[in-house]
Design an enzyme around this catalytic site. Structure first.
Site, short mmCIF file in Angstrom:
data_model
loop_
_atom_site.label_atom_id
_atom_site.label_comp_id
_atom_site.label_asym_id
_atom_site.label_seq_id
_atom_site.Cartn_x
_atom_site.Cartn_y
_atom_site.Cartn_z
N GLU A 83 0.83 -1.21 0.00
CA GLU A 83 0.00 0.00 0.00
C GLU A 83 0.86 1.26 0.00
O GLU A 83 1.94 1.29 0.58
CB GLU A 83 -0.93 0.04 1.22
CG GLU A 83 -1.89 -1.13 1.32
CD GLU A 83 -2.90 -1.19 0.17
OE1 GLU A 83 -2.98 -0.22 -0.61
OE2 GLU A 83 -3.59 -2.22 0.05
N GLY A 84 0.32 2.30 -0.61
CA GLY A 84 1.03 3.58 -0.69
C GLY A 84 0.82 4.45 0.56
O GLY A 84 0.06 4.10 1.47
N PHE A 85 1.50 5.58 0.54
CA PHE A 85 1.52 6.50 1.68
C PHE A 85 0.11 6.93 2.10
O PHE A 85 -0.22 6.98 3.29
CB PHE A 85 2.32 7.73 1.23
CG PHE A 85 2.73 8.69 2.30
CD1 PHE A 85 2.85 8.31 3.63
CD2 PHE A 85 3.03 10.01 1.96
CE1 PHE A 85 3.26 9.22 4.59
CE2 PHE A 85 3.45 10.92 2.92
CZ PHE A 85 3.55 10.53 4.23
N ASN A 86 -0.72 7.23 1.12
CA ASN A 86 -1.99 7.88 1.46
C ASN A 86 -3.08 6.91 1.88
O ASN A 86 -3.99 7.30 2.63
CB ASN A 86 -2.43 8.79 0.32
CG ASN A 86 -1.53 10.01 0.29
OD1 ASN A 86 -1.59 10.83 1.19
ND2 ASN A 86 -0.66 10.09 -0.70
N LEU B 254 -1.83 15.50 -10.76
CA LEU B 254 -1.78 14.74 -12.01
C LEU B 254 -1.00 13.45 -11.77
O LEU B 254 0.22 13.44 -11.79
CB LEU B 254 -1.09 15.60 -13.08
CG LEU B 254 -0.92 14.98 -14.46
CD1 LEU B 254 -2.27 14.77 -15.15
CD2 LEU B 254 -0.05 15.88 -15.34
N ARG B 255 -1.75 12.38 -11.51
CA ARG B 255 -1.09 11.09 -11.19
C ARG B 255 -0.75 10.40 -12.50
O ARG B 255 -1.59 10.29 -13.40
CB ARG B 255 -2.08 10.28 -10.36
CG ARG B 255 -1.57 8.97 -9.85
CD ARG B 255 -0.66 9.13 -8.64
NE ARG B 255 -0.61 7.85 -7.94
CZ ARG B 255 0.14 6.81 -8.33
NH1 ARG B 255 0.92 6.92 -9.39
NH2 ARG B 255 0.10 5.68 -7.65
N ASP C 292 3.77 18.97 -1.67
CA ASP C 292 2.88 19.05 -2.85
C ASP C 292 1.41 19.09 -2.42
O ASP C 292 0.62 19.88 -2.94
CB ASP C 292 3.08 17.81 -3.74
CG ASP C 292 4.13 18.04 -4.83
OD1 ASP C 292 4.52 19.20 -5.04
OD2 ASP C 292 4.52 17.05 -5.47
N THR D 152 -5.79 8.06 -3.83
CA THR D 152 -5.84 8.40 -2.41
C THR D 152 -5.01 9.67 -2.14
O THR D 152 -5.28 10.39 -1.18
CB THR D 152 -5.33 7.25 -1.52
OG1 THR D 152 -4.04 6.86 -1.96
CG2 THR D 152 -6.27 6.05 -1.58
O1 GFB Z 1 -0.12 7.90 -2.02
P1 GFB Z 1 -0.62 6.82 -2.88
O2 GFB Z 1 -1.11 5.64 -2.17
O3 GFB Z 1 -1.72 7.39 -3.85
O4 GFB Z 1 0.58 6.37 -3.82
P2 GFB Z 1 -2.58 6.70 -5.02
C1 GFB Z 1 1.12 7.22 -4.74
C2 GFB Z 1 2.54 7.64 -4.37
O5 GFB Z 1 3.16 8.15 -5.54
C3 GFB Z 1 2.57 8.75 -3.34
C4 GFB Z 1 3.82 9.36 -5.27
O6 GFB Z 1 2.59 8.35 -2.01
C5 GFB Z 1 3.83 9.49 -3.74
O7 GFB Z 1 4.96 8.82 -3.24
N1 GFB Z 1 3.04 10.45 -5.85
C6 GFB Z 1 1.87 10.39 -6.52
C7 GFB Z 1 3.40 11.74 -5.79
N2 GFB Z 1 1.47 11.61 -6.90
C8 GFB Z 1 2.40 12.48 -6.45
C9 GFB Z 1 2.55 13.89 -6.53
O8 GFB Z 1 1.74 14.62 -7.07
N3 GFB Z 1 3.64 14.41 -5.92
C10 GFB Z 1 4.57 13.66 -5.30
N4 GFB Z 1 5.60 14.27 -4.72
N5 GFB Z 1 4.47 12.32 -5.21
C11 GFB Z 1 -2.24 4.10 -5.53
C12 GFB Z 1 -1.29 3.25 -4.72
O9 GFB Z 1 -1.77 5.42 -5.43
O10 GFB Z 1 -2.17 3.81 -6.89
C13 GFB Z 1 -1.44 1.80 -5.04
O11 GFB Z 1 -1.55 3.38 -3.34
C14 GFB Z 1 -1.35 1.59 -6.56
O12 GFB Z 1 -0.41 1.07 -4.41
C15 GFB Z 1 -2.37 2.47 -7.26
O13 GFB Z 1 -0.03 1.89 -6.97
C16 GFB Z 1 -2.28 2.36 -8.77
O14 GFB Z 1 -3.92 6.25 -4.52
O15 GFB Z 1 -2.56 7.72 -6.10
#
Ligand code: GFB
Length: 417
Positions: A45-48, A280-281, A360, A377
């Site tokens: 799982e990611g940070f959020n 913008l993901r 950010d 997230t």
């Molecule tokens: O936070 P997160 O769970 O969000 O995972 P999603 C995305 C990670 O990518 C963040 C980096 O924790 C950051 O490390 N990241 C994404 C960014 N967008 C940004 C941004 O705008 N700025 C910066 N500095 N870093 C889910 C993941 O991601 O997406 C799942 O939790 C899976 O594991 C899925 O990969 C496809 O909900 O966007």
């Protein structure tokens, strides 16, 4: 009050450490009646999403504290798939990203390193949560049962030894009581599992398996409001806002009270800085969410439309895109001022990818209008932050549309006090 007691223990420990006087495992400063809950989240799982799991566990602790005296041990952040530029094996304590005194105003919390100083690496019980192998067969009831482990677990037991040993957060954790628990239910469903007589420290693995007790309700929002960012990150974001985006709290009507419990801005009172913010993901999202993710050209068109309709000329882009993609987007928006945050080497060395992500998110939170990415997230946490700041919903719950004709906008999860 427990939270005050916990803070006092931490100060005492810090003082004793400074004197070089702490026995690493003895119970100096530990309150006799405190109990400790540790938790982990699925390593993928990611940070959020992890930040969301914190809210579930925080409210489990709130429930536990109706009957006993529990402290939540905060699992350090590290080894995440998305943190490509941060050294593997490096873990960040919560104080790197969040304000611990704010968290402590909701439930008692402590860093893992402080727990280890007080208790060592042994817990009285460890459970790995999992779903039921047979599913829920259309019959929803809240329950948990000890079951064979479905997936590999981080604990092993050596032959002839009654200790289970695991390596979690780069730290050895051991216990005499380990089992896998199939669970169906909310965070408070496992109160009786955690709060057993004679058990003073429990590790609950894969805590994302349980649901929020009341998603979007008052307790959810209190826990969420207590998750204020660490000052050094807020200040870094504020410097950027001021320098590049003509944005500050006085002009933007986004001032907050020192204590989140007193901070209740009037709905729609926040104005925000004179810029559009975009999350913008890219990267793995392009494959994971397919047609829901726009091409750069399509994203640029949607951003331009917002700039025009709000009569703005500046845009802040938070993104995980590559350098080349950022340059391409800038080119497509060349009539406007496009900003993105690029940390100094010093900042990055100290706070890593997590610190940059939060800066950010903060900058996005203070914009006049925000547009995020479909079901990200990362975007959801920005939307929550904007609700806390008191922005009108139409400036917050927006998403970039991809190729798909039907482009459903995000659900409006409004704050509840
Ligand atoms: O936070 P997160 O769970 O969000 O995972 P999603 C995305 C990670 O990518 C963040 C980096 O924790 C950051 O490390 N990241 C994404 C960014 N967008 C940004 C941004 O705008 N700025 C910066 N500095 N870093 C889910 C993941 O991601 O997406 C799942 O939790 C899976 O594991 C899925 O990969 C496809 O909900 O966007």
């Amino acid at each position: 009050m427990t939270s005050v007691k916990t803070i006092a223990i931490l100060f005492l420990l810090q003082g004793l450490s400074a004197l070089g006087n702490v026995d690493e495992t003895c119970e100096i400063g530990a309150s006799k009646d405190e109990k400790y809950l540790l938790y982990t989240v699925n390593p993928g799982e990611g940070f959020n999403l992890r930040r969301d799991v914190y809210l579930r566990v925080a409210n489990l602790v709130r429930k536990l504290n109706e009957i006993d005296n529990w402290v939540l041990v905060l699992p350090p952040w590290g080894n995440f798939y998305h943190w490509k530029n941060t050294q593997r094996g490096k873990y960040f304590p919560w104080s790197s990203f969040f304000d611990l005194s704010s968290l402590n105003r909701w439930i008692p919390v402590m860093e893992l390193s402080d727990f280890l100083k007080v208790k060592g690496g042994t817990v009285d019980a460890a459970y790995i949560l999992q779903h039921y192998a047979e599913g829920w067969n259309g019959n929803w009831e809240e329950k948990y049962d000890e079951r064979p482990c479905i997936e590999p677990v981080p604990f092993t037991q050596e032959d002839g030894n009654n200790q289970w040993v695991g390596r979690i957060w780069g730290t050895q954790i051991s216990t005499e009581n380990f089992s896998c628990m199939s669970v169906q239910g909310h965070a408070s469903t496992i109160v009786p599992l955690v709060n057993k007589p004679g058990v003073r420290s429990v590790l609950v693995g894969r805590a994302e398996t349980v649901l929020h007790d009341e998603f979007g309700g008052k307790w959810f929002w209190s826990a969420r409001r207590s998750m204020r960012f660490a000052n050094h990150l807020q200040e870094e974001a504020n410097r950027f806002r001021k320098h590049f985006l003509d944005s500050d709290d006085t002009r933007d009507l986004t001032e907050k009270k020192e204590d989140w419990r007193d901070s209740k801005p009037k709905q729609d009172a926040a104005r925000g800085g004179p810029y559009v913010s975009v999350h913008l993901r890219r990267r793995d999202f392009i494959y994971a969410k397919g047609d829901e993710v726009p091409s750069l050209s399509k994203a640029a068109k949607q951003i331009e439309k917002l700039l025009k309709s709000y009569s703005l000329t500046k845009v802040f882009v938070a993104t995980d895109a590559s350098f080349d993609e950022i340059e391409e987007l800038k080119l497509k928006l060349k009539e406007y001022e496009v900003h993105y945050y690029s940390p100094s080497q010093e900042f990055f060395n100290q706070w890593g990818d997590g610190g940059v992500a939060i800066v950010d998110q903060i900058i996005c939170s203070y914009a006049r209008i925000f547009i995020g990415s479909y079901e990200s997230t990362f975007s959801f946490r920005i939307q929550e932050e904007r609700e806390i700041l008191g922005f009108p919903v139409e400036t917050t719950f927006n998403r970039l549309c991809g190729k798909k004709k039907k482009c459903e906008q995000p659900a409006k999860w409004k704050i509840v006090y």
